[in-house]
Write an enzyme that holds these catalytic residues in place. Sequence first.
Site, PDB file in Angstrom:
ATOM      1  N   GLU A 120      39.185  62.866  14.134  1.00  0.00           N
ATOM      2  CA  GLU A 120      39.233  63.595  15.737  1.00  0.00           C
ATOM      3  C   GLU A 120      37.673  63.827  16.107  1.00  0.00           C
ATOM      4  O   GLU A 120      36.987  64.022  16.551  1.00  0.00           O
ATOM      5  CB  GLU A 120      39.881  64.370  15.971  1.00  0.00           C
ATOM      6  CG  GLU A 120      40.457  65.503  15.452  1.00  0.00           C
ATOM      7  CD  GLU A 120      40.591  66.449  16.296  1.00  0.00           C
ATOM      8  OE1 GLU A 120      40.987  66.694  17.534  1.00  0.00           O
ATOM      9  OE2 GLU A 120      42.140  67.366  15.178  1.00  0.00           O
ATOM     10  N   TRP A 156      38.501  67.480  32.871  1.00  0.00           N
ATOM     11  CA  TRP A 156      39.252  65.786  31.136  1.00  0.00           C
ATOM     12  C   TRP A 156      39.865  65.100  32.423  1.00  0.00           C
ATOM     13  O   TRP A 156      40.749  65.619  32.489  1.00  0.00           O
ATOM     14  CB  TRP A 156      40.096  66.716  30.740  1.00  0.00           C
ATOM     15  CG  TRP A 156      40.943  65.421  29.487  1.00  0.00           C
ATOM     16  CD1 TRP A 156      40.156  65.500  28.528  1.00  0.00           C
ATOM     17  CD2 TRP A 156      41.305  65.412  29.472  1.00  0.00           C
ATOM     18  NE1 TRP A 156      40.757  65.045  27.014  1.00  0.00           N
ATOM     19  CE2 TRP A 156      41.684  64.439  28.279  1.00  0.00           C
ATOM     20  CE3 TRP A 156      43.036  64.758  30.371  1.00  0.00           C
ATOM     21  CZ2 TRP A 156      42.686  63.105  28.003  1.00  0.00           C
ATOM     22  CZ3 TRP A 156      43.839  63.106  29.901  1.00  0.00           C
ATOM     23  CH2 TRP A 156      43.178  63.119  28.778  1.00  0.00           C
TER      24      TRP A 156
HETATM   25  C1  F6R Z   1      43.904  68.176  16.499  1.00  0.00           C
HETATM   26  C2  F6R Z   1      44.737  69.192  17.885  1.00  0.00           C
HETATM   27  C3  F6R Z   1      45.730  68.560  18.247  1.00  0.00           C
HETATM   28  C4  F6R Z   1      46.843  69.336  18.797  1.00  0.00           C
HETATM   29  C5  F6R Z   1      47.995  69.309  19.594  1.00  0.00           C
HETATM   30  C6  F6R Z   1      49.274  69.731  19.860  1.00  0.00           C
HETATM   31  O1  F6R Z   1      42.761  68.694  15.694  1.00  0.00           O
HETATM   32  O2  F6R Z   1      44.091  70.274  17.875  1.00  0.00           O
HETATM   33  O3  F6R Z   1      46.744  67.510  17.569  1.00  0.00           O
HETATM   34  O4  F6R Z   1      47.444  70.133  17.494  1.00  0.00           O
HETATM   35  O5  F6R Z   1      47.633  68.767  20.954  1.00  0.00           O
HETATM   36  O6  F6R Z   1      48.186  71.274  21.083  1.00  0.00           O
HETATM   37  P1  F6R Z   1      49.155  72.401  20.729  1.00  0.00           P
HETATM   38  O7  F6R Z   1      49.681  73.257  19.639  1.00  0.00           O
HETATM   39  O8  F6R Z   1      48.573  73.312  21.407  1.00  0.00           O
HETATM   40  O9  F6R Z   1      50.850  72.269  21.742  1.00  0.00           O
END
Ligand code: F6R
Length: 594
Positions: free
Chosen positions: A474, A71
């Site tokens: 998204e 990425w």
């Molecule tokens: C949207 C999504 C992101 C995550 C965000 C936080 O579908 O997956 O918005 O929710 O990057 O990620 P975590 O929960 O892993 O801290």
Amino acid sequence: MCGIVGYIGDKQAQPVLLGSLGRLEYRGYDSCGIAVAGGSIKVYKDAVRVATLVQRAPQLGGTAGIGHTRWATCGEPSQLNAHPHCDCTGNIAVVHNGVINNFQSLRQQLISEGHTFVSDTDTEVIPHLIEKYYNGSLEKAVEAALNVVEGSYAVIVLAASEPKLVIARKDSPLVIGISDRESFVASDVPAILDYTNRVIYLEDGDIGVITKNNIRITSDGTEVDREEHKIFWNVEEARKGGYDHFMLKEIHEQPKVIRDTLVEYTQVAEPVVDLERMRDEGIESVLILACGTSYHAALVGKYIIEDLVGVPVRVEIASEFSYYGRTLARTLAIVITQSGETADALKAIRRLKGVRCRVVAITNVVGSSASRVADQTIYTRAGPEISVAATKSFTAQLMVLYWLAMGYSKADARRLAGMLLGLRQLPSKVQLMLDNGDTILQCARYLSRYENVFFIGRGINFPLALEGALKLKEISYIHAEGYAAGELKHGSFALLGENTPVIAIVAQDSTYEAMLTNIKEVKARKSPVIALADEGDETIRELADFVITVPRVDAIFSPVVNVVALQLLAYYTAKERGCPIDFPRNLAKSVTVE
Ligand code: F6R
């Protein structure tokens, strides 16, 4: 972001690495590559997805190797910027996840010393530094190289001359998989689940030397023992299991996720988090921090906790949290992060701990960084979530928040008994939602023609409007915005019209009448309206152009059934538009950069 893997054993490394990379693509997918040691180091990489690399890569014979799926942070996605990166001799290869902040000055220094660079990446300084410091011991050279590097890293180093992998981590996850006569390394457990469920998590500052029979880890030059963990996720959970996409599979897993969470938490004798202590300590408020979808779960949590426990709850986006004030001593902080590796969430935890605030992490990943830095961890029981778009992890987070709030609720026994019954019925209600997807499919076909969409909701379903909009944009790339229904008229009404559909989330609670008024206002501006409404709501049929019927539940649980409808709506809309649903452009599953 970025997924890294390493293998050393008796098997040919190439198929193992490529298989594992395929399972790590949710961490990044703009380019990928592998390096295999078999006498010399052979590298094959390109700006393609793993499936294409599998088809194109020549046989790189050898039983030790490393791989990377990228990425892009530093340098555009291209063949030259893809990992692995090598030193000048081509005898040292490195894969890296993280960001080297001082790479420009290191690069200038190395160039002045005669090193030649071929990529724009920060990572490329690492193999050159290892080359510079190499004096017969690969691990010593890696240690010296990392001593001058500033930033975050999880690295795996392969050298032509030594039958081993040298690994190290700082602020980026790295896990070792243990098996008989072979060892694995990866950023994430799903990459190695095919081979083993015995793992060791590296701590920050650790350097490991991995051979097929031996694992040695040091920290500050001293050998350390790191505990072995058993992973209870199974391989099937990390596979598509007949579904077209991981996202659809994960949406359909939600009844099970709810059931598993209930079994896990409602049957334990002792609460996992002692909120009683919270009262004894005079805690007067709760602060919840999170990002993205987890932030939306936190916003729902505010309604649940304020309603049931009666303490004020503040919710903040983790990346915006900068509380350096005197003290948060009377505040319980909860950080919600599915991956447990989100840089913004981890930074918030460290800041909170810096002001001596007790932090409870809610995460889905055992052994994740969040679980290690927080004072206490509550695990959601969602199983591995592979699709980049979070679905079942959101529901699991809500379940934990219900359970926490109900455990310490000031509500009367009758209401709580009713809620417990409601919680137990949720899996079947969600299943009903999943089984009646026809209208959602029809609405998705309709929606897929538009480029701008608003989502509106009120009260506990306002965060659902935000989540519905996030999910749609998204994966379908349709511009969508979530609004508190009453707020839309304060400016955004200027954009309403026949080309701007509005999705209205209508719950049978105290917000119902106001929602109907808002829908009428929207209709008066000619916007098509798709309403999510409870079964039996006939009034809404007279107002909305389409109605997605959701099973009736206690209003406090309505986010759980509504989110399933919104996830399916986003999924089918994206499918209609031919989007790469599990791997949306520019995104990655765990966002380990600030
Ligand atoms: C949207 C999504 C992101 C995550 C965000 C936080 O579908 O997956 O918005 O929710 O990057 O990620 P975590 O929960 O892993 O801290």
